[in-house]
Design a protein around this motif. Sequence first.
Motif, PDB file in Angstrom:
ATOM      1  N   ALA A 194       0.838  -1.198   0.000  1.00  0.00           N
ATOM      2  CA  ALA A 194       0.000   0.000   0.000  1.00  0.00           C
ATOM      3  C   ALA A 194       0.873   1.248   0.000  1.00  0.00           C
ATOM      4  O   ALA A 194       1.793   1.381   0.818  1.00  0.00           O
ATOM      5  CB  ALA A 194      -0.913   0.000   1.225  1.00  0.00           C
ATOM      6  N   GLY A 195       0.601   2.163  -0.913  1.00  0.00           N
ATOM      7  CA  GLY A 195       1.345   3.413  -0.951  1.00  0.00           C
ATOM      8  C   GLY A 195       2.799   3.208  -1.336  1.00  0.00           C
ATOM      9  O   GLY A 195       3.135   2.377  -2.176  1.00  0.00           O
ATOM     10  N   GLN A 196       3.702   4.014  -0.726  1.00  0.00           N
ATOM     11  CA  GLN A 196       5.156   3.930  -0.905  1.00  0.00           C
ATOM     12  C   GLN A 196       5.552   4.044  -2.377  1.00  0.00           C
ATOM     13  O   GLN A 196       6.306   3.237  -2.912  1.00  0.00           O
ATOM     14  CB  GLN A 196       5.691   2.611  -0.313  1.00  0.00           C
ATOM     15  N   ALA A 197       5.063   5.085  -3.032  1.00  0.00           N
ATOM     16  CA  ALA A 197       5.347   5.256  -4.457  1.00  0.00           C
ATOM     17  C   ALA A 197       6.839   5.422  -4.713  1.00  0.00           C
ATOM     18  O   ALA A 197       7.379   4.866  -5.683  1.00  0.00           O
ATOM     19  CB  ALA A 197       4.568   6.466  -4.995  1.00  0.00           C
ATOM     20  N   GLY A 220       7.159  -2.173  10.300  1.00  0.00           N
ATOM     21  CA  GLY A 220       5.812  -2.363   9.788  1.00  0.00           C
ATOM     22  C   GLY A 220       5.443  -1.459   8.643  1.00  0.00           C
ATOM     23  O   GLY A 220       4.272  -1.399   8.240  1.00  0.00           O
ATOM     24  N   ILE A 221       6.427  -0.764   8.060  1.00  0.00           N
ATOM     25  CA  ILE A 221       6.115   0.196   7.012  1.00  0.00           C
ATOM     26  C   ILE A 221       6.138  -0.436   5.620  1.00  0.00           C
ATOM     27  O   ILE A 221       5.682   0.152   4.644  1.00  0.00           O
ATOM     28  CB  ILE A 221       7.107   1.379   7.087  1.00  0.00           C
ATOM     29  N   GLY A 222       6.711  -1.668   5.514  1.00  0.00           N
ATOM     30  CA  GLY A 222       6.693  -2.378   4.237  1.00  0.00           C
ATOM     31  C   GLY A 222       8.055  -2.666   3.646  1.00  0.00           C
ATOM     32  O   GLY A 222       8.149  -3.032   2.471  1.00  0.00           O
ATOM     33  N   LYS A 223       9.125  -2.539   4.421  1.00  0.00           N
ATOM     34  CA  LYS A 223      10.474  -2.790   3.887  1.00  0.00           C
ATOM     35  C   LYS A 223      10.623  -4.247   3.459  1.00  0.00           C
ATOM     36  O   LYS A 223      11.106  -4.535   2.354  1.00  0.00           O
ATOM     37  CB  LYS A 223      11.535  -2.439   4.950  1.00  0.00           C
ATOM     38  N   ARG A 384      19.233   4.715  -2.018  1.00  0.00           N
ATOM     39  CA  ARG A 384      18.941   4.748  -0.580  1.00  0.00           C
ATOM     40  C   ARG A 384      17.603   5.459  -0.392  1.00  0.00           C
ATOM     41  O   ARG A 384      17.450   6.612  -0.788  1.00  0.00           O
ATOM     42  CB  ARG A 384      20.045   5.478   0.180  1.00  0.00           C
ATOM     43  N   ILE A 385      16.661   4.770   0.236  1.00  0.00           N
ATOM     44  CA  ILE A 385      15.301   5.284   0.354  1.00  0.00           C
ATOM     45  C   ILE A 385      14.901   5.354   1.816  1.00  0.00           C
ATOM     46  O   ILE A 385      15.012   4.367   2.547  1.00  0.00           O
ATOM     47  CB  ILE A 385      14.309   4.384  -0.413  1.00  0.00           C
ATOM     48  N   GLN A 386      14.461   6.528   2.237  1.00  0.00           N
ATOM     49  CA  GLN A 386      13.880   6.709   3.568  1.00  0.00           C
ATOM     50  C   GLN A 386      12.367   6.599   3.428  1.00  0.00           C
ATOM     51  O   GLN A 386      11.726   7.466   2.833  1.00  0.00           O
ATOM     52  CB  GLN A 386      14.271   8.073   4.139  1.00  0.00           C
ATOM     53  N   MET A 387      11.783   5.540   3.971  1.00  0.00           N
ATOM     54  CA  MET A 387      10.352   5.298   3.826  1.00  0.00           C
ATOM     55  C   MET A 387       9.586   5.985   4.954  1.00  0.00           C
ATOM     56  O   MET A 387       9.985   5.928   6.115  1.00  0.00           O
ATOM     57  CB  MET A 387      10.070   3.788   3.823  1.00  0.00           C
ATOM     58  N   THR A 392      -3.562   7.663   5.536  1.00  0.00           N
ATOM     59  CA  THR A 392      -4.798   6.877   5.657  1.00  0.00           C
ATOM     60  C   THR A 392      -5.406   6.574   4.295  1.00  0.00           C
ATOM     61  O   THR A 392      -5.894   5.480   4.037  1.00  0.00           O
ATOM     62  CB  THR A 392      -5.818   7.638   6.515  1.00  0.00           C
ATOM     63  N   GLY A 393      -5.320   7.534   3.371  1.00  0.00           N
ATOM     64  CA  GLY A 393      -5.924   7.338   2.061  1.00  0.00           C
ATOM     65  C   GLY A 393      -5.298   6.218   1.274  1.00  0.00           C
ATOM     66  O   GLY A 393      -5.942   5.615   0.413  1.00  0.00           O
ATOM     67  N   ALA A 394      -4.029   5.907   1.551  1.00  0.00           N
ATOM     68  CA  ALA A 394      -3.346   4.857   0.796  1.00  0.00           C
ATOM     69  C   ALA A 394      -3.971   3.497   1.029  1.00  0.00           C
ATOM     70  O   ALA A 394      -3.846   2.593   0.203  1.00  0.00           O
ATOM     71  CB  ALA A 394      -1.863   4.827   1.161  1.00  0.00           C
TER      72      ALA A 394
END
Length: 501
Positions: A194-197, A220-223, A384-387, A392-394
């Motif tokens: 979800a999200g994380q474009a 828990g952010i999706g890494k 290198r990506i900082q997530m 909420t909309g995602a």
Amino acid sequence: MPLGRAHSVAVNGVDGVLVEIEADIGQGLPGTHLVGLPDTALNESRDRVKAAVKNSGGTWPDSRVILALSPATLPKGGSVYDLALALSVLDAAKAIPRGSLSETVFLGELALDGRLRAVRGVLPGVLAVKAAGWRRVVVPCRCLPEAGLVDGIEVLGADCLADVVAWLRGEQALESPTPTDWHQESYPDLSDVAGQADARWALEVAAAGAHHIMLTGPPGIGKTMLAQRLPGILPPLTESEALEVTAIHSVAGLLTSARPLITSPPFIAPHHSTSVSALVGGGTGMAKPGAVSRAHRGVLFLDECAEMSIRVLEALRTPLEDGEIRIARRDGVARYPARFQLVLAANPCPCAPARQADCVCAPTARRKYLGKLSGPLLDRVDLRIQMMGVATGALVDDVGEGTADIRARVTGARDAAAQRWLEFGWRTNAEVPGPALRQRFRLARTTLAPIERALRNGSLTARGADRAIRVAWTLNDLAGGIVPGADEVGAALDFRDRGVA
């Protein structure tokens, strides 16, 4: 009595060496002597081979037997020589037709009752037999699907020593490999994330150019979800790549008869408590392949990398740079390919709260936590990506783009790169050496101006500049361009500035 002679293969890393086995039955007290730098497992084969010959209806010479393995200076280990040892003795004893062993190489371990058991390293062994110009190879039936992957050589399978002897006498036929359709391994779909474009785009760029990537962010952010879906957007392995990967897994003893050929990029994710030997390879005698080699042509995912030992992390520097690992052990130096895509994932600090404002770590603790990732190691990470937390909309928006669509774009970009580098033998942008980027394929001075400024102010190393140019070529391939421009170079530099610096 005349000498008996048979041939087998010694596998060193993923390279095979033909071994000639000579048997001499002479006068003296009964006994079997093995010479040619055998290890403990090979020394024990004397009793296994003797029992197997007797229990298969044969007769073991009641005199002195000397078995010599050549080259004599090459350390030899394992049980792969059992079948050839037994046949060399039977050849010396004239129990099989003379000359019947002259065009065939034999691989396999013998049980006490004469059954043939599977051994490791059959695929690289058969490849070595083919390269040496031999006509035929005999392997245990359980190894037949694996050995049958090699074209241009006759491969036969046997269940026991008695079957091999009967075949040599012309009394029966041995089994041949049967064609099988291998199915691609399935991976989770990228639309699940979800999200994380930004992170999804970085993952696509990494896949298109075989670049290394680091993901940082709260738990828990999706890494992990993103990392697990990276192999799915990679193109299937080519025939030569599949054989390379399968050979490594054969030496590691990880192949099964149900899936003897690996056609999809492997995904290897060792635990953060792993050791240096488990990561890069090791063991006594001849080193076995580690996680970096098992991930060859695939993905090596190091989750919670900030929790790993500094020695383990620093051991990655050589394979990241060279694309292979060389391990020296008692019995010699083993060389394994290790051209993988590295995915690092880490929390921003030890306490790792869901909101950064809730962090209770002291500034020194935060610096020390990610300080395990040294500058030389991070310099080899292209993206290198900082997530950030998902809005909420995602969670209620439309489902993101799926793996199949992204894989199509990645495959197109890789095809463009492969065509461009074809005459030089490079397959992806990540493999192109720095001198070629700076000389033969040098970009315009105005295009390279941002990189030159970064070099002057010390924010970029020479290695980092080469890696940024490689990423720029990948962005150009994804956009369908001919030569990277200033926009691609700027975007490549921006990828290096995000996340951990």
